[in-house]
Design a protein around this motif. Structure first.
Motif, short mmCIF file in Angstrom:
data_model
loop_
_atom_site.label_atom_id
_atom_site.label_comp_id
_atom_site.label_asym_id
_atom_site.label_seq_id
_atom_site.Cartn_x
_atom_site.Cartn_y
_atom_site.Cartn_z
N ALA A 163 0.83 -1.21 0.00
CA ALA A 163 0.00 0.00 0.00
C ALA A 163 0.86 1.25 0.00
O ALA A 163 0.58 2.22 -0.72
CB ALA A 163 -0.94 -0.01 1.20
N TYR A 164 1.91 1.25 0.80
CA TYR A 164 2.78 2.43 0.89
C TYR A 164 3.47 2.70 -0.44
O TYR A 164 3.46 3.83 -0.95
CB TYR A 164 3.81 2.23 2.00
CG TYR A 164 4.67 3.46 2.25
CD1 TYR A 164 4.13 4.59 2.86
CD2 TYR A 164 6.01 3.47 1.89
CE1 TYR A 164 4.91 5.71 3.10
CE2 TYR A 164 6.80 4.59 2.12
CZ TYR A 164 6.25 5.71 2.72
OH TYR A 164 7.02 6.82 2.96
N ARG A 165 4.08 1.66 -1.01
CA ARG A 165 4.75 1.82 -2.32
C ARG A 165 3.77 2.31 -3.38
O ARG A 165 4.06 3.25 -4.13
CB ARG A 165 5.35 0.49 -2.77
CG ARG A 165 6.64 0.07 -2.10
CD ARG A 165 7.16 -1.20 -2.76
NE ARG A 165 8.33 -1.75 -2.11
CZ ARG A 165 9.59 -1.38 -2.39
NH1 ARG A 165 9.81 -0.47 -3.32
NH2 ARG A 165 10.61 -1.94 -1.75
N ALA A 166 2.62 1.67 -3.43
CA ALA A 166 1.64 2.01 -4.47
C ALA A 166 1.10 3.43 -4.28
O ALA A 166 0.89 4.16 -5.26
CB ALA A 166 0.51 1.00 -4.47
N SER A 167 0.88 3.83 -3.03
CA SER A 167 0.36 5.17 -2.78
C SER A 167 1.36 6.24 -3.17
O SER A 167 0.98 7.31 -3.69
CB SER A 167 -0.03 5.32 -1.30
OG SER A 167 1.10 5.31 -0.45
N LYS A 168 2.64 5.99 -2.95
CA LYS A 168 3.66 6.96 -3.33
C LYS A 168 3.88 6.97 -4.84
O LYS A 168 4.13 8.03 -5.44
CB LYS A 168 4.97 6.67 -2.59
CG LYS A 168 4.90 6.90 -1.10
CD LYS A 168 4.57 8.35 -0.76
CE LYS A 168 4.67 8.62 0.74
NZ LYS A 168 4.38 10.02 1.08
N ALA A 169 3.80 5.80 -5.47
CA ALA A 169 3.91 5.75 -6.94
C ALA A 169 2.75 6.52 -7.57
O ALA A 169 2.93 7.26 -8.56
CB ALA A 169 3.92 4.30 -7.42
N ALA A 170 1.55 6.37 -7.01
CA ALA A 170 0.39 7.10 -7.52
C ALA A 170 0.55 8.59 -7.28
O ALA A 170 0.19 9.41 -8.14
CB ALA A 170 -0.88 6.58 -6.84
N LEU A 171 1.09 8.98 -6.13
CA LEU A 171 1.35 10.39 -5.86
C LEU A 171 2.31 10.96 -6.90
O LEU A 171 2.10 12.06 -7.42
CB LEU A 171 1.93 10.55 -4.46
CG LEU A 171 2.44 11.95 -4.09
CD1 LEU A 171 1.30 12.96 -4.11
CD2 LEU A 171 3.13 11.93 -2.73
N ASN A 172 3.36 10.21 -7.21
CA ASN A 172 4.34 10.69 -8.19
C ASN A 172 3.69 10.90 -9.55
O ASN A 172 4.02 11.86 -10.27
CB ASN A 172 5.50 9.69 -8.30
CG ASN A 172 6.30 9.58 -7.02
OD1 ASN A 172 6.17 10.39 -6.12
ND2 ASN A 172 7.14 8.55 -6.94
#
Length: 251
Positions: A163-172
């Motif tokens: 979830a953390y990785r995916a949320s930051k990738a989506a933010l980027n």
């Protein structure tokens, strides 16, 4: 008044007015202090309570990343003296109930993932929605959000922390989108993500035990480096993610 402003002129590349969403966290508080020390005349400092820091250049305000109305109200209150820099310094790795980060796909839960995305991705997107409209068309501005190196897809070699990785990738991706959109009308604007490193805050505390010596950074040191990075970026850097040393993080 003009002489007073000249005497309080911001450090090279620094804004006269800035806003930090997440001013009560370790990095957010240090960013506020760094901006004030650098000569900012107004530092809008946002937190859930909206009381600190206060005095001097600080103008505290309350907001909740999960409530768009509070973000809109905060932006509306700044419109008469709008910030030239807006920094979203909030985020979550481990939820308040102790959930996360997941080490296996077997541990993924819809409700927990939704909460992580709400705080790490959707919240900053809403801050952008209501603050980018305050940015000057002809002058340099900065909109930045704390991201993470683990949000890089190409640099992911070990997996986990879904979830953390995916949320930051989506933010980027959102930051890239906003950079493109703003670039059409605001040619001097800068929209970027920031990787602060492993900072000694409550977010990283549960994961500090096995860190190599020297890898953990004090909030003030990280914030100072991030502010210097932001001060040196130009429109050609918009849409990218930079670490605390000013090096681009791979997409």
């Amino acid at each position: 008044m003009d002489q007073e402003r000249d005497e309080r002129a911001a450090a090279p590349g620094f804004p006269r007015r800035a806003a930090v969403f997440g001013a009560s966290g370790g990095i957010g508080k240090a960013l506020c202090e760094g901006l004030a020390h650098g000569g900012c005349e107004i530092v809008y400092a946002g937190s859930r309570v909206g009381e600190e820091p206060s005095g001097g250049p600080y103008r505290p305000f309350a907001f909740d990343l999960t409530r768009e109305d509070t973000i809109k109200d905060a932006a509306d209150a700044m419109k008469d003296e709008p910030p030239e820099w807006v920094i979203v310094a909030s985020g979550v790795l481990k939820l308040s109930d102790g959930t996360g980060p997941e080490r296996s796909y077997r541990h993924v839960e819809a409700a927990s993932m939704a909460e992580v995305f709400a705080l790490n991705t959707i919240g900053p997107a809403l801050v952008a929605k209501h603050c980018l409209r305050l940015m000057p068309r002809k002058e340099r501005f900065v909109f930045a959000a704390l991201s993470a190196r683990v949000g890089s897809i190409s640099d992911n070699g070990i997996g986990g922390w879904h979830a953390y990785r995916a949320s930051k990738a989506a933010l980027n991706m959102l930051l890239k989108n906003y950079a493109i959109e703003m670039g059409r009308t605001h040619e001097s604007g800068v929209v970027v993500g920031l990787h602060p490193g492993t900072v000694d805050t409550s977010l990283s505390q549960p994961f500090q035990k096995n860190l190599p010596e020297g890898q953990l950074t004090a909030p003030g040191d990280s914030a100072g480096k991030l502010l210097r990075v932001l001060a040196g970026l130009g429109p050609e850097d918009s849409g990218k993610v930079f670490d605390y040393a000013g090096k681009p993080v791979p997409a």
